[in-house]
Design a protein around this motif. Structure first.
Motif, PDB file in Angstrom:
ATOM      1  N   LEU A   1     -15.417 -58.993  18.587  1.00 45.59           N
ATOM      2  CA  LEU A   1     -14.944 -59.901  19.860  1.00 45.59           C
ATOM      3  C   LEU A   1     -15.875 -60.816  20.020  1.00 45.59           C
ATOM      4  CD1 LEU A   1     -14.744 -57.282  23.124  1.00 45.59           C
ATOM      5  CD2 LEU A   1     -12.677 -58.480  21.542  1.00 45.59           C
TER       6      LEU A   1
ATOM      7  N   SER B   1     -17.385 -62.773  17.519  1.00 49.51           N
ATOM      8  CA  SER B   1     -17.125 -63.404  17.052  1.00 49.51           C
ATOM      9  C   SER B   1     -15.760 -63.792  16.472  1.00 49.51           C
ATOM     10  CB  SER B   1     -17.133 -62.042  15.634  1.00 49.51           C
ATOM     11  OG  SER B   1     -16.164 -61.578  15.210  1.00 49.51           O
TER      12      SER B   1
ATOM     13  N   ILE C   1     -12.664 -62.928  16.682  1.00 48.82           N
ATOM     14  CA  ILE C   1     -11.337 -62.699  16.381  1.00 48.82           C
ATOM     15  C   ILE C   1     -10.522 -62.114  17.017  1.00 48.82           C
ATOM     16  CG2 ILE C   1     -11.975 -59.943  16.814  1.00 48.82           C
ATOM     17  CD1 ILE C   1     -10.955 -58.966  13.809  1.00 48.82           C
ATOM     18  N   PRO C   2      -9.123 -61.593  17.356  1.00 45.96           N
ATOM     19  CA  PRO C   2      -8.301 -61.615  18.501  1.00 45.96           C
ATOM     20  C   PRO C   2      -8.259 -60.441  18.645  1.00 45.96           C
ATOM     21  CG  PRO C   2      -7.337 -63.218  16.642  1.00 45.96           C
ATOM     22  CD  PRO C   2      -8.570 -63.025  16.437  1.00 45.96           C
ATOM     23  N   ILE C   3      -8.439 -60.129  19.972  1.00 43.88           N
ATOM     24  CA  ILE C   3      -9.077 -59.250  21.143  1.00 43.88           C
ATOM     25  C   ILE C   3      -8.337 -58.010  20.440  1.00 43.88           C
ATOM     26  CG2 ILE C   3      -8.832 -58.032  23.254  1.00 43.88           C
ATOM     27  CD1 ILE C   3      -8.869 -60.390  24.153  1.00 43.88           C
TER      28      ILE C   3
ATOM     29  N   PHE D   1      -6.945 -57.157  17.389  1.00 44.12           N
ATOM     30  CA  PHE D   1      -6.876 -56.968  16.036  1.00 44.12           C
ATOM     31  C   PHE D   1      -8.607 -56.366  16.406  1.00 44.12           C
ATOM     32  CE2 PHE D   1      -4.733 -60.487  14.575  1.00 44.12           C
ATOM     33  CZ  PHE D   1      -4.037 -59.661  13.222  1.00 44.12           C
TER      34      PHE D   1
ATOM     35  N   ALA E   1      -7.987 -51.895  17.356  1.00 48.61           N
ATOM     36  CA  ALA E   1      -7.059 -51.561  16.816  1.00 48.61           C
ATOM     37  C   ALA E   1      -7.847 -51.416  14.801  1.00 48.61           C
ATOM     38  CB  ALA E   1      -6.067 -52.714  15.870  1.00 48.61           C
ATOM     39  N   ILE E   2      -8.975 -52.852  14.779  1.00 43.83           N
ATOM     40  CA  ILE E   2      -9.696 -52.586  13.696  1.00 43.83           C
ATOM     41  C   ILE E   2     -10.134 -51.314  14.406  1.00 43.83           C
ATOM     42  CG2 ILE E   2     -11.275 -53.095  12.237  1.00 43.83           C
ATOM     43  CD1 ILE E   2     -10.016 -55.636  11.908  1.00 43.83           C
TER      44      ILE E   2
ATOM     45  N   PHE F   1      -8.806 -47.707  14.105  1.00 43.87           N
ATOM     46  CA  PHE F   1      -7.810 -47.424  13.360  1.00 43.87           C
ATOM     47  C   PHE F   1      -8.805 -46.619  12.391  1.00 43.87           C
ATOM     48  CE2 PHE F   1      -7.531 -47.913   8.562  1.00 43.87           C
ATOM     49  CZ  PHE F   1      -6.368 -46.910   8.630  1.00 43.87           C
TER      50      PHE F   1
ATOM     51  N   TRP G   1      -8.100 -39.659   6.886  1.00 43.63           N
ATOM     52  CA  TRP G   1      -7.165 -40.688   6.616  1.00 43.63           C
ATOM     53  C   TRP G   1      -6.031 -40.765   6.469  1.00 43.63           C
ATOM     54  CZ3 TRP G   1      -7.942 -45.650   5.302  1.00 43.63           C
ATOM     55  CH2 TRP G   1      -7.198 -46.803   4.457  1.00 43.63           C
TER      56      TRP G   1
ATOM     57  N   LEU H   1      -3.470 -42.988   9.202  1.00 39.81           N
ATOM     58  CA  LEU H   1      -2.498 -44.010   8.540  1.00 39.81           C
ATOM     59  C   LEU H   1      -1.070 -43.079   9.771  1.00 39.81           C
ATOM     60  CD1 LEU H   1      -2.271 -43.833   4.819  1.00 39.81           C
ATOM     61  CD2 LEU H   1      -2.668 -45.707   6.113  1.00 39.81           C
TER      62      LEU H   1
ATOM     63  N   ILE I   1      -1.361 -45.931  12.666  1.00 42.81           N
ATOM     64  CA  ILE I   1      -0.647 -47.021  12.553  1.00 42.81           C
ATOM     65  C   ILE I   1       0.619 -47.204  12.114  1.00 42.81           C
ATOM     66  CG2 ILE I   1      -2.997 -48.086  12.055  1.00 42.81           C
ATOM     67  CD1 ILE I   1      -2.623 -48.464   9.149  1.00 42.81           C
TER      68      ILE I   1
ATOM     69  N   PRO J   1       2.807 -49.129  16.192  1.00 38.76           N
ATOM     70  CA  PRO J   1       2.917 -50.271  16.606  1.00 38.76           C
ATOM     71  C   PRO J   1       4.734 -50.334  16.539  1.00 38.76           C
ATOM     72  CG  PRO J   1       1.898 -50.462  14.761  1.00 38.76           C
ATOM     73  CD  PRO J   1       2.004 -48.979  14.827  1.00 38.76           C
TER      74      PRO J   1
ATOM     75  N   PHE K   1       1.172 -57.065  21.759  1.00 34.10           N
ATOM     76  CA  PHE K   1       0.145 -57.102  21.192  1.00 34.10           C
ATOM     77  C   PHE K   1      -1.045 -56.307  20.540  1.00 34.10           C
ATOM     78  CE2 PHE K   1      -2.328 -57.878  16.632  1.00 34.10           C
ATOM     79  CZ  PHE K   1      -1.316 -57.354  15.601  1.00 34.10           C
TER      80      PHE K   1
ATOM     81  N   MET L   1      -0.180 -52.287  21.762  1.00 33.41           N
ATOM     82  CA  MET L   1      -0.733 -51.687  20.949  1.00 33.41           C
ATOM     83  C   MET L   1      -2.419 -52.090  20.224  1.00 33.41           C
ATOM     84  SD  MET L   1       0.048 -52.622  16.502  1.00 33.41           S
ATOM     85  CE  MET L   1      -1.351 -53.198  16.437  1.00 33.41           C
TER      86      MET L   1
END
Lengths: 163, 434
Positions: B18, B20, B22-24, B26, B29-30, B33, B42, B46, B49, B53, B288, B291
């Motif tokens: 956050l 750094s 990067i959009p919140i 992302f 979500a990163i 995930f 895994w 998958l 994701i 969305p 987004f 999501m």
């Protein structure tokens, strides 16, 4: 070359965004018509909920890429705004590539999901409209979003190397 | 590693991401995930994701009201409602010491009633009210702070985008949240007006009196308020009497806003296109981000971290008021560094089990959260409304604006304390709902 790509990318995202924006008008009219038909004529429009959900989704996926182009996806810049330009660009390159990685995965899975929906005939609850065309629309929107983050990454790297 | 340990590492990584830049969406979500993949495999990650969305964008009927309420506000803005509102309130209050600043708060409240965003309210009223206050020799400190603080009313006075997101996340009634925000919002505006009165009573030079207006002009100026009354009445009346769902209220109000703008011949083609473009942009970013928050919440759920936090705090043996004070203090600190929506999306999955175990009403808690997030909009160093006003008043330093905000912050603390000790202020209207 990169400038040209970015120019056409921006054009394309504006076209997408315009489609998303245009959808809002029939959506607004449909909701209002449903309310009027229900309260004045006691005849609600069948499947209006399905249609409104679908229109909202289309509008959103068409708007994702342009929102990224105009840096509309909110971020916290309390720390990064105080960094030197070079560090800022390096950090941005890292975050761009992370965003691109995640979006690529989501886009790939969206294709898989569309295939699954096609094969298993998923449909909406009231109008029984198949889902897979909308999942494909989502994929197209995500693909463009992916392309925006990739070009942003390249622009950032180019900027960092040039410093 | 145990799931709670993975959860703690995940939260740490998310905070690093956050900050750094990067959009919140992302960042959430990163972490959601990767954390889910680590704990559940895994293939399961998958699957998340693959489906999240599409279900966020296409399958949440409740969230369909977001673009409609945003569109209503955009159309209202392009039809010149903000300027006329300001002139009306100015006719009534402008002759008092600090009257133009009071009029700004009044107009902010009126604009908040047709707009669900605080930054939009601050930006709109900033461009309308600041030049006027400058013209009458108001101090920069009072003028800029008034607009920054007044703008925060945008997310408390319904409709409110933040309340919709909170309602979706906690599965509480959005209609009830909107109704519950009404009295606290009006009370907050009253507190701000009182604050301005006290400031100008001590030092009248900060906000000189404006010209007096005749009673006939005052009465005739009220005609400018009908668009707000119609739009606000459509939304609140429809929700209160159970006529509309929030989506229907949003759609009907957007349509009414469109008709009003056309009827007043203020809506140009450019204005319409701009309204639609901005609406899609705001809705896309909000959906987004939801999501991302959904992916994060699935990860947190498998770590069992929120439940453990709830159990841990419950075992401390503190009474529920002390715990609420701790939660509010945490929100206030976070509000100094993060934007309101992201604070809410990151923290709600954590605090929800705790709030439920403490027996607090989720509608009331929603109002408190929105109120605290509002305060975060004007506290340094990341006071977004202050940045917005700085953009309009380029010759005023951030320091001056933040200094001017201090009396409004004191008023905010008193207001929040009232809401804490008298929950009925927020809940009384919801209990009368049909």
């Amino acid at each position: 070359m990169l400038e040209k790509i970015c120019f056409w990318r921006d054009r394309l995202t504006i076209i997408y965004h315009s489609i998303g924006a245009a959808i809002l008008i029939p959506m607004m009219l449909l909701i209002t018509a449903d309310v009027v038909m229900r309260y004045i004529f006691s005849r609600p429009l069948l499947g209006s909920q399905d249609a409104v959900q679908t229109m909202t989704g289309m509008s959103i996926v068409f708007g994702l890429a342009y929102t990224a182009v105009v840096k509309g996806h909110t971020k916290v810049d309390a720390v990064t705004s105080h960094l030197p330009e070079k560090s800022k660009l390096i950090l941005q390159g890292i975050t761009d590539i992370l965003s691109f990685g995640l979006l690529s995965l989501i886009t790939w899975q969206s294709v898989v999901y569309a295939k699954e929906a096609f094969e298993s005939s998923y449909v909406t609850s009231a109008l029984f409209i198949p889902f897979y065309p909308f999942i494909l629309v989502t994929t197209i929107g995500l693909l463009l979003f992916c392309f925006v983050t990739l070009t942003d990454f390249i622009v950032t790297v180019k900027g960092a190397v040039g410093k | 590693m145990t799931p709670p340990e993975v959860g703690l590492i995940g939260i740490g990584v998310m905070l690093i991401l956050l900050f750094s830049g990067i959009p919140i969406a992302f960042a959430m979500a990163i972490v959601g995930f990767v954390g889910f993949a680590y704990l559940q495999g895994w293939d399961n990650a998958l699957f998340q994701i693959r489906t999240v969305p599409f279900s966020t964008f296409f399958m949440s009927y409740t969230m369909t009201c977001i673009p409609m309420f945003v569109l209503m506000g955009e159309l209202a803005f392009h039809s010149g409602i903000s300027e006329e509102l300001y002139e009306t309130v100015n006719d009534w209050l402008g002759h008092l010491p600090g009257g133009l600043a009071m009029a700004t708060i009044g107009a902010c409240s009126g604009f908040a009633a047709v707009c669900g965003s605080s930054t939009a309210t601050a930006a709109t009223m900033g461009s309308v009210a600041l030049p006027e206050m400058r013209r009458y020799g108001y101090s920069k400190r009072l003028a800029t702070a008034t607009v920054a603080a007044g703008g925060t009313l945008g997310i408390l006075i319904p409709p409110s985008v933040l309340m919709i997101i909170y309602g979706v996340m906690t599965e509480t009634s959005i209609s009830k949240l909107f109704i519950a925000g009404f009295i606290p919002g009006i009370l907050q505006a009253g507190f701000y007006i009182l604050t301005i009165y006290i400031i100008c009573a001590q030092n009248p030079a900060l906000g000189p009196r404006g010209p007096k207006t005749s009673w006939s002009k005052k009465i005739s100026s009220l005609s400018a308020t009908w668009p707000v009354i119609i739009l606000f009445g459509t939304v609140m009346g429809g929700l209160y009497f159970g006529v509309f769902t929030p989506t229907e209220a949003g759609g009907a109000a957007a349509f009414a806003s469109f008709c009003i703008a056309l009827g007043r011949r203020k809506l140009t083609w450019k204005g319409l296109v701009s309204s639609l473009f901005s609406t899609v942009q705001i809705a896309a970013f909000l959906f987004f981000i939801v999501m991302g928050a959904t992916l994060l919440s699935y990860f947190l759920a498998v770590t069992r971290l929120p439940d453990m936090l709830a159990n841990f705090i419950t075992q401390l043996g503190l009474n529920r008021y002390a715990m609420m004070a701790i939660i509010i203090a945490m929100y206030l600190v976070l509000g100094c560094f993060m934007e309101g929506l992201s604070i809410m999306l990151v923290t709600i999955p954590f605090f929800l089990p705790l709030i439920l175990s403490l027996g607090y009403d989720l509608i009331w808690f929603g109002i408190i959260i929105v109120r605290i997030v509002e305060i975060g909009l004007i506290t340094p160093p990341v006071g977004i409304n202050v940045f917005v006003i700085k953009g309009v008043a380029k010759d005023t330093s951030m320091y001056t604006i933040f200094r001017g905000i201090i009396p409004f912050l004191i008023s905010d603390i008193i207001h929040v304390s009232l809401l804490l000790f008298f929950p009925q202020i927020a809940l009384m209207l919801t209990r009368l709902m049909m």
